[in-house]
Design a protein around this motif. Structure first.
Motif, PDB file in Angstrom:
ATOM      1  N   THR A 121       0.839  -1.208   0.000  1.00 44.89           N
ATOM      2  CA  THR A 121       0.000   0.000   0.000  1.00 44.89           C
ATOM      3  C   THR A 121       0.868   1.250   0.000  1.00 44.89           C
ATOM      4  OG1 THR A 121      -1.702  -1.202   1.212  1.00 44.89           O
ATOM      5  CG2 THR A 121      -1.841   1.198   1.225  1.00 44.89           C
ATOM      6  N   PHE A 122       1.904   1.270   0.811  1.00 45.51           N
ATOM      7  CA  PHE A 122       2.804   2.424   0.871  1.00 45.51           C
ATOM      8  C   PHE A 122       3.479   2.667  -0.476  1.00 45.51           C
ATOM      9  CE2 PHE A 122       7.044   4.211   1.658  1.00 45.51           C
ATOM     10  CZ  PHE A 122       6.667   5.425   2.215  1.00 45.51           C
ATOM     11  N   ILE A 146       3.899   5.827  -5.515  1.00 44.81           N
ATOM     12  CA  ILE A 146       3.929   5.917  -6.985  1.00 44.81           C
ATOM     13  C   ILE A 146       2.777   6.780  -7.495  1.00 44.81           C
ATOM     14  CG2 ILE A 146       3.661   4.580  -9.106  1.00 44.81           C
ATOM     15  CD1 ILE A 146       5.219   2.334  -7.710  1.00 44.81           C
ATOM     16  N   ALA A 147       1.571   6.593  -6.927  1.00 49.77           N
ATOM     17  CA  ALA A 147       0.406   7.367  -7.376  1.00 49.77           C
ATOM     18  C   ALA A 147       0.606   8.860  -7.092  1.00 49.77           C
ATOM     19  CB  ALA A 147      -0.856   6.861  -6.693  1.00 49.77           C
ATOM     20  N   LEU A 148       1.113   9.196  -5.907  1.00 49.91           N
ATOM     21  CA  LEU A 148       1.338  10.610  -5.589  1.00 49.91           C
ATOM     22  C   LEU A 148       2.446  11.213  -6.445  1.00 49.91           C
ATOM     23  CD1 LEU A 148       0.929  10.622  -1.708  1.00 49.91           C
ATOM     24  CD2 LEU A 148      -0.634  11.525  -3.439  1.00 49.91           C
ATOM     25  N   PHE A 149       3.483  10.441  -6.757  1.00 52.71           N
ATOM     26  CA  PHE A 149       4.545  10.933  -7.635  1.00 52.71           C
ATOM     27  C   PHE A 149       3.984  11.248  -9.027  1.00 52.71           C
ATOM     28  CE2 PHE A 149       7.694  10.000 -10.929  1.00 52.71           C
ATOM     29  CZ  PHE A 149       8.627  10.983 -10.638  1.00 52.71           C
ATOM     30  N   LEU A 150       3.157  10.345  -9.549  1.00 49.98           N
ATOM     31  CA  LEU A 150       2.565  10.582 -10.869  1.00 49.98           C
ATOM     32  C   LEU A 150       1.625  11.785 -10.849  1.00 49.98           C
ATOM     33  CD1 LEU A 150       1.856   6.924 -12.025  1.00 49.98           C
ATOM     34  CD2 LEU A 150       3.640   8.463 -12.835  1.00 49.98           C
ATOM     35  N   LEU A 151       0.824  11.916  -9.785  1.00 50.54           N
ATOM     36  CA  LEU A 151      -0.084  13.060  -9.679  1.00 50.54           C
ATOM     37  C   LEU A 151       0.699  14.367  -9.594  1.00 50.54           C
ATOM     38  CD1 LEU A 151      -3.024  14.040  -9.329  1.00 50.54           C
ATOM     39  CD2 LEU A 151      -2.647  13.855  -6.872  1.00 50.54           C
TER      40      LEU A 151
END
Length: 159
Positions: free
Chosen positions: A94-95, A100-105
């Motif tokens: 999950t971490f 990864i999701a926050l980096f892409l956003l």
């Protein structure tokens, strides 16, 4: 045993049970192609349609994203070696997924702001180099002259 239980169910419930047994519960699950039976009669308008229509599209999006995220975490947890305890593996996956999701956003948002800032700077540079272009007012809208008279004046100018 399953055939005996299915024989006691009404036909609609038996079809539903067969369909649920053959349909994968996760988008990541791999299952053999299932045969979907066409409904024999038209569904009645009732409370089910009211419940579906009361649910907004935003809540459906959130629920779908939650389900997909949960399934992705479960699939990632399955890739972690068995020597790692499952709760620790689930938290770690999950971490990593959130990172990864926050980096892409962040990358998408910072790119959008950079493009907007560059467009603003280019426009300000254009206005600085062409001062008459920026303060131009539509002269045709304020003109109280007759259009025929204005056309005559333009033609006289180019004779």
């Amino acid at each position: 045993m399953a055939a005996a239980v299915a024989a006691r169910l009404p036909p609609a419930a038996a079809r539903r049970a067969r369909l649920e047994a053959t349909t994968p519960s996760s988008p990541f699950a791999v299952a053999a192609p299932c045969r979907v039976m066409a409904p024999t009669r038209r569904p009645r308008l009732g409370t089910r349609l009211v419940v579906v229509s009361a649910q907004s599209n935003f809540s459906r999006v959130v629920q779908t994203a939650w389900k997909v995220g949960r399934d992705a975490v479960e699939a990632g947890t399955a890739l972690v070696p068995g020597s790692v305890p499952r709760p620790v593996a689930r938290i770690g996956v999950t971490f990593v997924a959130l990172s990864i999701a926050l980096f892409l956003l962040k990358s998408v948002v910072s790119t959008a702001f950079f493009v907007l800032a560059m467009m603003g700077l280019i426009y300000l540079g254009f206005l600085a180099m062409n001062p008459k272009e920026g303060s131009k007012v539509d002269e045709g809208a304020n003109s109280s002259e007759d259009p025929v008279e204005e056309a005559r004046r333009i033609m006289e100018k180019y004779k």
